[in-house]
Motif scaffolding. Structure first.
Motif, short mmCIF file in Angstrom:
data_model
loop_
_atom_site.label_atom_id
_atom_site.label_comp_id
_atom_site.label_asym_id
_atom_site.label_seq_id
_atom_site.Cartn_x
_atom_site.Cartn_y
_atom_site.Cartn_z
N THR A 177 -12.50 -6.53 4.50
CA THR A 177 -11.09 -6.85 3.36
C THR A 177 -10.28 -7.56 3.29
O THR A 177 -9.49 -8.10 2.55
N VAL A 192 -7.03 -4.69 -4.85
CA VAL A 192 -7.93 -4.74 -3.51
C VAL A 192 -8.64 -2.85 -3.17
O VAL A 192 -7.27 -2.57 -3.00
N ASN A 228 -7.80 1.27 0.06
CA ASN A 228 -8.85 0.98 0.66
C ASN A 228 -9.48 2.83 1.05
O ASN A 228 -10.02 2.54 2.59
N LEU A 284 -3.04 -2.40 -1.86
CA LEU A 284 -4.49 -2.42 -1.15
C LEU A 284 -4.47 -0.84 -1.38
O LEU A 284 -3.79 0.32 -0.88
N VAL A 289 -13.81 -3.22 -1.71
CA VAL A 289 -14.15 -3.47 -0.35
C VAL A 289 -15.55 -2.27 0.33
O VAL A 289 -14.94 -1.52 -0.22
N ASN A 290 -15.60 -2.56 0.93
CA ASN A 290 -16.78 -1.70 1.64
C ASN A 290 -15.52 -1.38 2.60
O ASN A 290 -14.54 -2.12 3.63
N PRO A 291 -15.01 0.62 2.94
CA PRO A 291 -13.37 0.69 3.36
C PRO A 291 -14.02 0.36 4.94
O PRO A 291 -12.40 0.37 5.61
N ARG A 303 0.92 -0.90 0.07
CA ARG A 303 0.05 -0.05 0.18
C ARG A 303 0.54 1.16 0.12
O ARG A 303 2.04 1.49 0.37
N SER A 338 -11.28 -0.04 -2.41
CA SER A 338 -12.13 1.03 -1.84
C SER A 338 -13.39 1.13 -3.01
O SER A 338 -13.26 1.55 -3.46
N ARG A 339 -14.95 1.16 -2.89
CA ARG A 339 -15.82 1.62 -3.55
C ARG A 339 -15.35 2.64 -2.92
O ARG A 339 -16.17 3.08 -4.18
N ASN A 374 -7.47 5.47 5.17
CA ASN A 374 -8.33 4.39 6.16
C ASN A 374 -6.98 3.75 6.24
O ASN A 374 -6.87 2.59 6.13
N GLY A 378 -7.01 -0.69 7.01
CA GLY A 378 -6.02 -1.46 6.50
C GLY A 378 -5.22 -3.07 7.64
O GLY A 378 -4.76 -3.65 6.34
#
Ligand SMILES: O=P(O)(O)OC[C@H]1O[C@@H](O)[C@H](O)[C@@H](O)[C@@H]1O
Length: 473
Positions: free
Chosen positions: A430, A404, A381, A379, A422-424, A284, A406-407, A293, A297
Motif C-alpha cells: 500500500t 489506490v 483500502n 486511498l 492493493v492487498n489491504p 481518505r 483495495s482489491r 482498515n 492505511g
C-alpha cells in the motif's frame, strides 16, 4: 394501499427533539440510504425503524406511524417503533456485531460475542424485529405489490412476509459482501439456516457483485443442500426457486457535482488551500468502521514517509474518519486506535511548518466534498466492502486523482483496471502504491481518472432501482 414498498432499518430521514420539544429533520446516512434516497420517492412507501427519540416522538404524532411528507424530497414513510431493548439486541448484537462481522470476515476480533445463552435471547429479538417489518409490509402492500427488502438487518423478513402474503413479489438486496461457506458456517447451524432460508423467501435476491452472489449460492449449496444454477443464476430449495441478481450501484455524477459546487463546499476549499498550500494531497473518507482498515492505511502512509524522505514537507494526508456505531465497544476502541496511530505519525514526522496528517473525526460532509475536489490521490483500502461509493465519488469530483483501491472492495470489479489495486493487509504494498500514485505522470492520471469517472457513473441509483423493479415485474 401501495404498489411499491422499500424496507430498511435506517430510513431516508431522522428526527431530533430540541430542548424546547420541537422536532427537526436530518437526512439519514450510510451507503444504503445515500443510494436509495432521492430515487425511492414517487409512489414508493418506505418502511423503516424509528432510531432516535425524535423518531419515536414523530411516530406517536403521526397516525399509525405514517408520515406522508417528511421533507428532503422523500416520499411517504412508515416508521416502526420497535421496543428499545428488542431493537438494541436485533441491531447491535445480531445485525452489527454478528452478521456484519461475519460477512466482512471480521469475526475473530477480541470482543466478538459468543454464541451462548445470551445470544439465544438476541436472536429471538432479531426474529421479532424482522417480524415487525413483515407485519407492517403485509398491512401496507396492495395486491401483488412489489416489496424491496434491504440488507442484513432484514434477512428473515422475506420468508415471514411470504408466509403472510403469498401474492406479493418480494426482493431482498444485500449491500454487504457475502462470506464464503467455511466462514459463514461459524454461525450456529440453525441461525445460518434461518438467514439463508429467510432470504430465499424472496423471489429475487440481489447482490452488488458477482463475487458476493456466488458466495451466497455456495452457502445455500453447502449449508442447506439447495440446488444452485450458476448459469441461469437461481437457487432452488424446498421446491421454490429464487432468482439471484447482480446489480451494481454507482453515483449520480451530475447531482453530486452540483452539490459539490455549493458555497459551503467552496469556502471549505478556500480554507483547505490555505492550510495545505501547494502540497500534494492524499485523501481518505470513511466511517470509522473496522472493515474500512483505516489503521493499516495510516501505518502504510507512515511507512511511505519513512522510505521517501524526499516527500517530507511536500505531501499532506487528509483522513476523514466519521463517527459510526458508537454503541458498540469494538467501534469505540477502533476510533481510539485510529487516533493513536495518527498521533504516532505526527510525533515522528511533523515539523514547525508541516503537518503530514490531518485527521477529522467529526461528521463534515461539505468539507469532505471539498477534499475530494482537491485530491491528488484517493486511498480506499477496506478489508472487504460490498461496493464502496467513496471510490466512485472521488473520480467524479477530482479532475486528476489517482485511485489506490483495495482489491477486496466490490468496486474493484468495475474500477480495478484503472486504479492501483492493493492487498489491504499488505502495508508495504500500500505504501508503494501511494508513492506510485503521487508520481504518476499527469497524462496517465487524467486518462485513468476519465475512465474511472465513466465506470463510476455508469449505473446511477435510478438505474439500480429500475433494475430491481424490473426483476420483480
Ligand atoms: O448502521 P448504519 O449506520 O445504519 O449503517 C448501515 C449501512 O451502512 C452502510 O455503510 C452499508 O453500506 C449498508 O450496507 C448498511 O445498511
Amino acid at each position: 394501499m401501495n404498489n411499491v414498498l422499500v424496507a430498511s432499518n435506517r430510513g431516508p430521514v431522522s428526527f431530533t427533539v430540541s430542548d424546547d420539544g420541537e422536532l427537526t429533520l436530518r437526512r439519514g446516512g450510510g451507503g444504503l440510504v445515500s443510494g436509495l434516497s432521492g430515487v425511492a420517492k414517487d409512489g414508493v412507501l418506505w418502511v423503516c425503524a424509528a432510531l432516535s427519540d425524535g423518531d419515536r416522538s414523530a411516530v406517536h404524532l403521526a397516525p399509525g406511524g405514517r408520515i406522508d411528507q417528511a421533507g428532503y424530497d422523500t416520499g411517504p414513510l412508515r416508521m416502526l417503533d420497535i421496543p428499545p431493548a428488542t431493537f438494541h439486541r436485533a441491531y447491535n448484537a445480531v445485525a452489527n456485531s454478528t452478521l456484519w462481522f461475519v460477512n466482512h470476515l471480521l469475526y475473530d476480533i477480541p470482543n466478538a460475542p459468543l454464541f451462548g445463552t445470551k445470544f439465544g435471547r438476541e436472536w429471538e429479538s432479531y426474529r421479532d424485529y424482522n417480524g415487525a417489518f413483515a407485519l407492517a409490509l403485509a398491512e401496507e402492500a396492495g395486491h401483488e405489490a412489489r416489496v424491496m427488502v434491504q440488507d442484513y438487518h432484514l434477512t428473515l423478513t422475506p420468508a415471514m412476509l411470504r408466509a403472510e402474503r403469498p401474492d406479493l413479489r418480494i426482493a431482498h438486496f444485500s449491500h454487504t459482501p457475502w462470506a464464503p461457506p467455511e466462514y459463514f458456517s461459524l454461525l450456529p447451524d440453525e441461525v445460518a439456516r434461518e438467514v439463508l432460508e429467510g432470504i430465499l423467501g424472496a423471489d429475487h435476491a440481489g447482490f452488488l457483485t458477482d463475487r458476493w452472489a456466488q458466495a451466497f449460492m455456495d452457502c445455500c449449496e453447502a449449508l442447506l443442500g439447495a440446488e444452485a444454477d450458476r448459469v441461469g443464476r437461481s437457487v432452488t430449495h424446498d421446491g421454490r426457486t429464487t432468482r439471484i441478481g447482480v446489480h451494481s450501484l454507482g453515483v449520480d455524477g451530475a447531482a453530486l457535482w452540483e452539490r459539490a459546487c455549493e458555497p459551503d463546499v467552496e469556502s471549505h476549499m478556500t480554507a483547505l488551500k490555505e492550510q495545505v498550500g501547494d502540497r500534494r494531497l492524499i485523501v481518505r473518507i470513511d466511517r470509522t468502521e473496522l472493515s474500512k482498515n483505516i489503521v493499516r492505511g495510516l501505518v502504510a502512509y507512515g511507512e511511505f514517509l519513512g522510505s521517501h524522505p524526499e516527500w517530507h514537507g511536500r505531501v499532506v494526508h487528509l483522513a476523514f474518519a466519521y463517527p459510526s456505531r458508537h454503541d458498540l465497544p469494538e467501534y469505540r476502541e477502533y476510533t481510539a486506535s485510529v487516533q493513536r496511530c495518527a498521533q504516532q505519525i505526527e510525533d515522528a514526522y511533523a515539523t514547525e511548518d508541516w503537518d503530514p496528517l490531518i485527521l477529522n473525526v467529526n461528521d463534515d460532509y461539505p468539507r469532505s466534498l471539498a477534499a475530494y475536489r482537491m485530491a491528488d490521490v484517493l486511498l480506499v483500502n477496506p478489508i472487504r466492502d460490498g461496493m464502496n461509493l467513496v471510490a466512485k465519488e472521488g473520480p467524479v469530483l477530482s479532475p486528476r486523482c489517482a485511485l489506490v483501491l483495495s482489491r477486496e472492495a466490490g468496486a474493484a470489479a468495475e474500477l480495478g483496471s484503472h486504479a492501483l489495486l492493493v492487498n489491504p493487509y499488505d502495508i508495504s504494498g500500500t505504501a508503494t502504491a501511494l508513492h506510485d500514485a503521487l508520481v504518476m505522470p499527469e497524462d496517465e492520471r487524467r486518462t485513468r481518472r476519465d475512465k474511472l469517472h465513466a465506470a463510476a457513473t455508469a449505473l446511477p441509483p435510478q438505474k439500480w432501482l429500475e433494475a430491481q423493479l424490473d426483476a420483480l415485474a
